[in-house]
Design a protein around this motif. Structure first.
Motif, mmCIF file in Angstrom:
data_model
loop_
_atom_site.group_PDB
_atom_site.id
_atom_site.type_symbol
_atom_site.label_atom_id
_atom_site.label_comp_id
_atom_site.label_asym_id
_atom_site.label_seq_id
_atom_site.Cartn_x
_atom_site.Cartn_y
_atom_site.Cartn_z
ATOM 1 N N UNK A 1 -10.897 12.756 14.703
ATOM 2 C CA UNK A 1 -10.249 11.684 15.450
ATOM 3 C C UNK A 1 -10.745 10.318 14.964
ATOM 4 N N UNK A 2 -12.048 10.183 14.767
ATOM 5 C CA UNK A 2 -12.592 8.926 14.234
ATOM 6 C C UNK A 2 -12.032 8.653 12.839
ATOM 7 N N UNK A 3 -11.914 9.691 12.026
ATOM 8 C CA UNK A 3 -11.343 9.533 10.697
ATOM 9 C C UNK A 3 -9.899 9.071 10.734
ATOM 10 N N UNK A 4 -9.131 9.572 11.700
ATOM 11 C CA UNK A 4 -7.742 9.139 11.841
ATOM 12 C C UNK A 4 -7.657 7.663 12.236
ATOM 13 N N UNK A 5 -8.547 7.234 13.105
ATOM 14 C CA UNK A 5 -8.575 5.820 13.494
ATOM 15 C C UNK A 5 -8.932 4.950 12.272
ATOM 16 N N UNK A 6 -9.918 5.399 11.493
ATOM 17 C CA UNK A 6 -10.291 4.658 10.284
ATOM 18 C C UNK A 6 -9.168 4.689 9.249
ATOM 19 N N UNK A 7 -8.451 5.812 9.152
ATOM 20 C CA UNK A 7 -7.307 5.889 8.251
ATOM 21 C C UNK A 7 -6.222 4.916 8.695
ATOM 22 N N UNK A 8 -5.991 4.824 9.982
ATOM 23 C CA UNK A 8 -5.026 3.863 10.508
ATOM 24 C C UNK A 8 -5.423 2.436 10.111
ATOM 25 N N UNK A 9 -6.692 2.109 10.249
ATOM 26 C CA UNK A 9 -7.166 0.774 9.871
ATOM 27 C C UNK A 9 -7.023 0.546 8.366
ATOM 28 N N UNK A 10 -7.306 1.564 7.574
ATOM 29 C CA UNK A 10 -7.165 1.452 6.119
ATOM 30 C C UNK A 10 -5.704 1.229 5.730
ATOM 31 N N UNK A 11 -4.823 1.984 6.341
ATOM 32 C CA UNK A 11 -3.403 1.831 6.032
ATOM 33 C C UNK A 11 -2.890 0.464 6.482
ATOM 34 N N UNK A 12 -3.393 -0.018 7.590
ATOM 35 C CA UNK A 12 -3.005 -1.339 8.077
ATOM 36 C C UNK A 12 -3.436 -2.416 7.086
ATOM 37 N N UNK A 13 -4.695 -2.354 6.645
ATOM 38 C CA UNK A 13 -5.188 -3.330 5.671
ATOM 39 C C UNK A 13 -4.432 -3.254 4.360
ATOM 40 N N UNK A 14 -4.142 -2.051 3.905
ATOM 41 C CA UNK A 14 -3.393 -1.873 2.653
ATOM 42 C C UNK A 14 -2.000 -2.468 2.762
ATOM 43 N N UNK A 15 -1.318 -2.157 3.845
ATOM 44 C CA UNK A 15 0.030 -2.679 4.050
ATOM 45 C C UNK A 15 0.010 -4.199 4.148
ATOM 46 N N UNK A 16 -0.944 -4.730 4.875
ATOM 47 C CA UNK A 16 -1.061 -6.183 5.006
ATOM 48 C C UNK A 16 -1.260 -6.829 3.638
ATOM 49 N N UNK B 1 -0.608 -5.619 0.576
ATOM 50 C CA UNK B 1 0.553 -5.426 -0.305
ATOM 51 C C UNK B 1 1.694 -6.364 0.078
ATOM 52 N N UNK B 2 1.993 -6.454 1.362
ATOM 53 C CA UNK B 2 3.093 -7.323 1.788
ATOM 54 C C UNK B 2 2.760 -8.801 1.597
ATOM 55 N N UNK B 3 1.502 -9.182 1.765
ATOM 56 C CA UNK B 3 1.106 -10.579 1.516
ATOM 57 C C UNK B 3 1.263 -10.934 0.041
ATOM 58 N N UNK B 4 0.938 -10.005 -0.841
ATOM 59 C CA UNK B 4 1.059 -10.257 -2.277
ATOM 60 C C UNK B 4 2.520 -10.201 -2.715
ATOM 61 N N UNK B 5 3.289 -9.289 -2.137
ATOM 62 C CA UNK B 5 4.676 -9.087 -2.555
ATOM 63 C C UNK B 5 5.628 -10.159 -2.033
ATOM 64 N N UNK C 1 5.296 -11.153 7.649
ATOM 65 C CA UNK C 1 4.416 -10.042 7.270
ATOM 66 C C UNK C 1 3.581 -9.529 8.449
ATOM 67 N N UNK C 2 2.912 -10.401 9.214
ATOM 68 C CA UNK C 2 2.117 -9.862 10.339
ATOM 69 C C UNK C 2 2.960 -9.091 11.351
ATOM 70 N N UNK C 3 4.201 -9.493 11.527
ATOM 71 C CA UNK C 3 5.075 -8.804 12.474
ATOM 72 C C UNK C 3 5.494 -7.430 11.948
ATOM 73 N N UNK C 4 5.759 -7.349 10.657
ATOM 74 C CA UNK C 4 6.108 -6.061 10.050
ATOM 75 C C UNK C 4 4.912 -5.120 10.146
ATOM 76 N N UNK C 5 3.735 -5.628 9.799
ATOM 77 C CA UNK C 5 2.523 -4.800 9.858
ATOM 78 C C UNK C 5 2.265 -4.358 11.298
ATOM 79 N N UNK C 6 2.410 -5.259 12.249
ATOM 80 C CA UNK C 6 2.206 -4.903 13.657
ATOM 81 C C UNK C 6 3.204 -3.827 14.084
ATOM 82 N N UNK C 7 4.455 -3.952 13.641
ATOM 83 C CA UNK C 7 5.459 -2.943 13.970
ATOM 84 C C UNK C 7 5.103 -1.570 13.409
ATOM 85 N N UNK C 8 4.616 -1.543 12.179
ATOM 86 C CA UNK C 8 4.217 -0.276 11.567
ATOM 87 C C UNK C 8 3.015 0.316 12.304
#
Length: 160
Positions: A105-120, A122-126, A132-139
């Motif tokens: 469960x802790x790993x899933x929470x950390x994975x969620x945070x990792x995916x959030x940072x990655x998406x943020x 990537x979208x900031x660079x792209x 972007x913050x709204x798209x990331x928040x929606x995901x």
């Protein structure tokens, strides 16, 4: 011989239940481990690309935090394997299953945070969009719903 765990809907001993739950947990961890390891591997390569040097300070900070989150998620999701190996044969499987479930469960929470940072990142660079913050928040809301909301609703709705 231990009493059957009939209150849980199955005619199995405490040890049989632990064996079944351990097997189920390992299957769940395999799925999460694969995802986090692929994502973490991708993140590790970014710093060696020419594009990394062109990132601003904020984007480099987002990258570094995301890499650390990916490393911790990877370690946490591999934790149940180490736990099992170190306590195997010591007659503590029910306790090991509980700890492995907590690590997962802790790993899933950390994975969620990792995916959030990655998406943020990537979208900031792209894009240069203020959206972007709204798209990331929606995901993130979608992940929370799929990973935690639906399971918790199901648990609440269909168990005593």
């Amino acid at each position: 011989m231990a009493e059957p765990a009939q209150d849980r809907g199955r005619d199995e001993t405490r040890e049989e239940r632990a064996d079944r739950m351990w097997a189920e947990l390992l299957q769940e961890v395999r799925v999460a481990q694969m995802g986090v390891q692929i994502l973490f591997g991708f993140l590790l390569t970014v710093v060696f690309t020419p594009a990394y040097r062109r990132l601003g300070d904020l984007d480099q900070a987002i990258y570094m935090v995301t890499v650390v989150l990916g490393a911790t998620a990877t370690g946490t999701l591999i934790g149940p394997v180490s736990l099992h190996r170190l306590v195997s044969g010591r007659r503590v499987k029910p306790e090991a299953v509980r700890w492995a479930a907590r690590l997962t469960l802790a790993g899933l929470v950390l994975l969620l945070a990792t995916m959030t940072g990655s998406l943020l990142l990537i979208l900031r660079v792209a894009t240069d969009g203020d959206f972007v913050p709204f798209v990331v928040a929606g995901v993130v809301v979608w992940y929370l719903l799929c990973w935690f909301g639906v399971p918790m609703w199901t648990r609440h709705r269909h168990t005593d």
